[in-house]
Design a protein around this motif. Structure first.
Motif, PDB file in Angstrom:
ATOM      1  N   GLU A 424       0.693 -16.147 -13.482  1.00 20.12           N
ATOM      2  CA  GLU A 424       1.509 -14.980 -13.881  1.00 20.12           C
ATOM      3  C   GLU A 424       0.814 -13.714 -13.103  1.00 20.12           C
ATOM      4  OE1 GLU A 424       2.921 -14.347 -17.501  1.00 20.12           O
ATOM      5  OE2 GLU A 424       4.054 -16.010 -17.725  1.00 20.12           O
ATOM      6  N   ALA A 425      -0.170 -14.067 -12.392  1.00 22.11           N
ATOM      7  CA  ALA A 425      -0.989 -12.811 -11.585  1.00 22.11           C
ATOM      8  C   ALA A 425      -0.089 -12.436 -10.707  1.00 22.11           C
ATOM      9  CB  ALA A 425      -2.271 -13.072 -11.252  1.00 22.11           C
ATOM     10  N   LYS A 426       0.042 -10.822 -10.434  1.00 20.68           N
ATOM     11  CA  LYS A 426       0.772 -10.322  -9.560  1.00 20.68           C
ATOM     12  C   LYS A 426       0.022  -9.999  -8.303  1.00 20.68           C
ATOM     13  CE  LYS A 426       4.672 -10.475 -11.926  1.00 20.68           C
ATOM     14  NZ  LYS A 426       5.732 -11.137 -11.430  1.00 20.68           N
ATOM     15  N   VAL A 427       0.586  -9.840  -7.333  1.00 23.39           N
ATOM     16  CA  VAL A 427      -0.055  -9.405  -6.031  1.00 23.39           C
ATOM     17  C   VAL A 427      -0.119  -7.669  -5.862  1.00 23.39           C
ATOM     18  CG1 VAL A 427      -0.440  -9.517  -3.492  1.00 23.39           C
ATOM     19  CG2 VAL A 427       0.395 -11.603  -4.769  1.00 23.39           C
ATOM     20  N   SER A 428      -1.090  -6.910  -5.882  1.00 27.51           N
ATOM     21  CA  SER A 428      -1.177  -5.647  -5.718  1.00 27.51           C
ATOM     22  C   SER A 428      -1.396  -5.230  -4.376  1.00 27.51           C
ATOM     23  CB  SER A 428      -2.092  -5.196  -6.552  1.00 27.51           C
ATOM     24  OG  SER A 428      -2.046  -3.578  -6.676  1.00 27.51           O
ATOM     25  N   PRO A 429      -0.587  -4.600  -3.604  1.00 27.46           N
ATOM     26  CA  PRO A 429      -0.631  -4.256  -2.172  1.00 27.46           C
ATOM     27  C   PRO A 429      -1.656  -2.973  -1.925  1.00 27.46           C
ATOM     28  CG  PRO A 429       1.620  -4.121  -2.621  1.00 27.46           C
ATOM     29  CD  PRO A 429       0.868  -4.171  -4.104  1.00 27.46           C
ATOM     30  N   ASN A 430      -2.476  -3.281  -0.737  1.00 26.56           N
ATOM     31  CA  ASN A 430      -3.748  -2.447  -0.544  1.00 26.56           C
ATOM     32  C   ASN A 430      -2.970  -1.289   0.049  1.00 26.56           C
ATOM     33  OD1 ASN A 430      -5.954  -1.148   0.354  1.00 26.56           O
ATOM     34  ND2 ASN A 430      -5.966  -2.329   2.286  1.00 26.56           N
ATOM     35  N   LYS A 431      -3.362  -0.100  -0.427  1.00 33.43           N
ATOM     36  CA  LYS A 431      -2.891   1.067   0.180  1.00 33.43           C
ATOM     37  C   LYS A 431      -3.689   2.048   1.279  1.00 33.43           C
ATOM     38  CE  LYS A 431       0.301   3.465  -1.560  1.00 33.43           C
ATOM     39  NZ  LYS A 431       1.498   4.000  -2.234  1.00 33.43           N
ATOM     40  N   GLY A 432      -4.788   1.209   1.716  1.00 33.90           N
ATOM     41  CA  GLY A 432      -5.636   1.881   2.696  1.00 33.90           C
ATOM     42  C   GLY A 432      -4.981   2.183   4.006  1.00 33.90           C
ATOM     43  N   ILE A 433      -5.573   3.155   4.862  1.00 33.18           N
ATOM     44  CA  ILE A 433      -4.922   3.314   6.118  1.00 33.18           C
ATOM     45  C   ILE A 433      -5.534   2.755   7.357  1.00 33.18           C
ATOM     46  CG2 ILE A 433      -4.809   5.077   7.953  1.00 33.18           C
ATOM     47  CD1 ILE A 433      -4.927   7.151   5.562  1.00 33.18           C
ATOM     48  N   PRO A 434      -4.807   1.628   7.732  1.00 32.30           N
ATOM     49  CA  PRO A 434      -5.361   0.748   8.713  1.00 32.30           C
ATOM     50  C   PRO A 434      -5.569   1.602  10.122  1.00 32.30           C
ATOM     51  CG  PRO A 434      -2.988   0.328   8.569  1.00 32.30           C
ATOM     52  CD  PRO A 434      -3.477   1.347   7.498  1.00 32.30           C
ATOM     53  N   MET A 435      -6.389   1.049  10.985  1.00 33.76           N
ATOM     54  CA  MET A 435      -6.501   1.555  12.478  1.00 33.76           C
ATOM     55  C   MET A 435      -6.132   0.616  13.447  1.00 33.76           C
ATOM     56  SD  MET A 435     -10.248   3.421  11.931  1.00 33.76           S
ATOM     57  CE  MET A 435     -11.091   1.837  11.336  1.00 33.76           C
ATOM     58  N   THR A 436      -5.471   1.200  14.311  1.00 35.82           N
ATOM     59  CA  THR A 436      -5.324   0.324  15.555  1.00 35.82           C
ATOM     60  C   THR A 436      -6.392  -0.222  16.302  1.00 35.82           C
ATOM     61  OG1 THR A 436      -3.239   1.731  15.744  1.00 35.82           O
ATOM     62  CG2 THR A 436      -3.775   0.168  17.650  1.00 35.82           C
ATOM     63  N   PHE A 437      -7.529   0.417  16.566  1.00 36.52           N
ATOM     64  CA  PHE A 437      -8.380   0.182  17.348  1.00 36.52           C
ATOM     65  C   PHE A 437      -9.825   0.207  16.401  1.00 36.52           C
ATOM     66  CE2 PHE A 437      -5.679   1.801  20.656  1.00 36.52           C
ATOM     67  CZ  PHE A 437      -5.735   0.806  21.722  1.00 36.52           C
ATOM     68  N   VAL A 438     -10.723  -1.015  16.490  1.00 37.17           N
ATOM     69  CA  VAL A 438     -11.770  -0.776  15.722  1.00 37.17           C
ATOM     70  C   VAL A 438     -12.997  -1.332  16.678  1.00 37.17           C
ATOM     71  CG1 VAL A 438     -13.015  -1.836  13.830  1.00 37.17           C
ATOM     72  CG2 VAL A 438     -10.510  -0.998  13.611  1.00 37.17           C
ATOM     73  N   LYS A 439     -14.058  -0.857  16.659  1.00 42.99           N
ATOM     74  CA  LYS A 439     -15.364  -1.428  17.265  1.00 42.99           C
ATOM     75  C   LYS A 439     -16.270  -2.044  16.383  1.00 42.99           C
ATOM     76  CE  LYS A 439     -18.216  -0.669  21.420  1.00 42.99           C
ATOM     77  NZ  LYS A 439     -18.820   0.294  22.547  1.00 42.99           N
ATOM     78  N   CYS A 440     -16.450  -3.276  16.508  1.00 39.48           N
ATOM     79  CA  CYS A 440     -17.277  -3.743  15.556  1.00 39.48           C
ATOM     80  C   CYS A 440     -18.417  -4.865  16.251  1.00 39.48           C
ATOM     81  CB  CYS A 440     -16.462  -4.769  14.634  1.00 39.48           C
ATOM     82  SG  CYS A 440     -17.473  -5.703  13.285  1.00 39.48           S
TER      83      CYS A 440
END
Length: 463
Positions: A424-440
């Motif tokens: 019965e564990a629920k999934v809690s959505p992440n509300k972070g702000i995603p980026m379109t371009f990332v350099k790694c």
């Protein structure tokens, strides 16, 4: 008659040469191409590729010694249908190789060179002399190089030597680009070319375009042998069904336009399908898509100590932002591409703000929106925890594919995830702000999609 002195100090004439040789090997070695006691002769061409009519050499042999080492010779000379000819023509080898073959049968000694090893392997197979065949294969394995791998591979397949064939494939997987540039590629059979193009594990510095260029070279050489002008239609005719083993969707759009389209090897319909894939990332639904979207590349084991796992974080802040929403399950997709080759290893997912919660996850990776060309998949039960060394940061869990695979530069892939809670564990959505371009790690990632649960792309860099 001249006398010779033996090691025992006794004098002996030429007639008692046997007394001067200590071992049976020494004595039988004297019989190699020796008319003494010979009871059969072979008429063999003088040069490779020539016929007996253009000149032959008579090679003296002894039926008993030949039959002791070969069941074929035994049947030939002592079977119910024994060959009683005094001179037996052999047109499928040449004299130097036949003498070397007899040397092995008489003495267990053979002088292998790159010039005679293939013919000796052929003779060993023809006359069922397996230990000579083993010796030839060991010699070829030691001589195996990018420049001769295709020639050796062709013979390994022809003579059913699976260990040698496997060694050739290992070289081809590890050093594909160098092997494809060798002249040996031009002379392999269509069946061997087909086996090559079916492989998922080829290492391609220039991506699938290198496969196309190599295949086009092979087809052009085939046309030249037939005195055909290498037009698009003739190249296509030479390749036949092999054409559909080239993964055209994996060729970057610009290279496809500059190199593939002008060759004339594809039909307008096929070109249109690839264009549609490049535009939409998926085959058209109106017609059958003929080409695989699965990328090639050597596979490395997850968790290998020789490779450092890298993490491309998608969000502006190095922290997850759980919402107050809760769902029994979540299904999402994320599309991405890179400007350099990397090995895709998996993803890190967010599911809840609290540690130790368990979730069932299914991960699927494909080269397009449809699952028809699925590249890899993983599923299992995972426990929420913080990333090692970063307490309370990036709460989630890593989902790794069984074998990381190579992603060509600019090629687009889609990651699909399904998360459902256990107990019965629920999934809690992440509300972070995603980026379109990332350099790694010096690699640029481009993301498309609204996934909230995929925190990181996990990958290995290409040396």
């Amino acid at each position: 008659m001249a006398l010779a002195t033996s090691r025992t100090g006794r004098s002996s004439s030429f007639d008692d040469w046997q007394a001067a040789k200590r071992t049976i090997r020494e004595r039988t070695s004297l019989m190699i191409n020796n008319p003494l006691m010979s009871d059969v002769r072979f008429a063999v061409p003088l040069d490779p590729g020539s016929s007996i009519s253009n000149g032959s050499q008579l090679i003296y042999a002894h039926k008993l010694l030949l039959s002791l080492s070969s069941p074929v010779f035994h049947a030939m000379f002592y079977g119910n249908m024994a060959d009683t000819r005094e001179i037996i023509p052999l047109s499928d080898c040449h004299s130097r190789s036949m003498i070397e073959f007899i040397r092995y049968l008489y003495s267990d000694v053979v002088h292998l060179t790159s010039g005679n090893v293939f013919e000796l392997l052929y003779l060993a197979k023809k006359y069922i002399v397996p230990f000579l065949a083993e010796t030839c294969c060991r010699f070829l394995e030691a001589e195996l190089r990018e420049t001769n791998v295709f020639k050796i591979l062709e013979h390994a397949r022809l003579f059913s030597e699976p260990d040698l064939e496997q060694r050739c494939w290992q070289i081809l997987d590890a050093k594909t680009t160098a092997c494809l540039q060798s002249e040996g590629l031009l002379w392999i059979s269509r069946d061997t070319l087909s086996s090559l193009l079916k492989r998922d594990t080829l290492s391609l510095v220039d991506g699938e375009c290198a496969i196309f260029k190599a295949t086009r070279r092979w087809a052009a050489a085939n046309c030249k042998l037939r005195n055909f002008k290498p037009t698009g239609d003739k190249l296509r005719g030479a390749l036949k069904e092999v054409l559909y083993l080239i993964r055209f969707p994996m060729i970057p759009p610009k290279l496809f336009e500059d190199i593939v389209v002008p060759s004339g090897i594809l039909t307008e319909e096929e070109i249109s399908q690839v264009h549609m894939f490049h535009k939409q990332g998926a085959p058209t639904t109106a017609c059958h898509f003929k080409f695989s979207c699965k990328p090639r590349g050597p596979q490395i084991q997850s968790g290998s100590s020789d490779a450092q796992l890298c993490r491309c974080y998608r969000y502006r802040e190095n922290q997850t932002f759980p919402s107050s929403e809760n769902f029994s399950s979540v299904s999402e997709s994320l599309r991405f591409s890179t400007n350099r080759e990397v090995y895709f290893a998996g993803v890190r997912l967010h599911a809840h703000k609290d540690e130790d919660r368990q979730y069932s996850v299914q991960l699927r990776v494909s080269g397009c929106h449809g699952l028809k060309d699925e590249v890899s998949a993983a599923r299992g039960t995972y426990t929420v925890s913080s990333l090692a060394g970063q307490a309370h940061s990036r709460l989630g869990f890593d989902v790794l594919v069984p074998n990381p695979f190579l992603i060509a530069r600019e090629a687009q892939f889609t990651v699909r995830i399904s998360i459902s809670g256990n107990d019965e564990a629920k999934v809690s959505p992440n509300k972070g702000i995603p980026m379109t371009f990332v350099k790694c790690e010096g690699i640029e990632f481009r993301f498309e999609g609204k996934s909230r649960q995929i925190l990181e792309i996990l990958f290995y860099t290409v040396d």
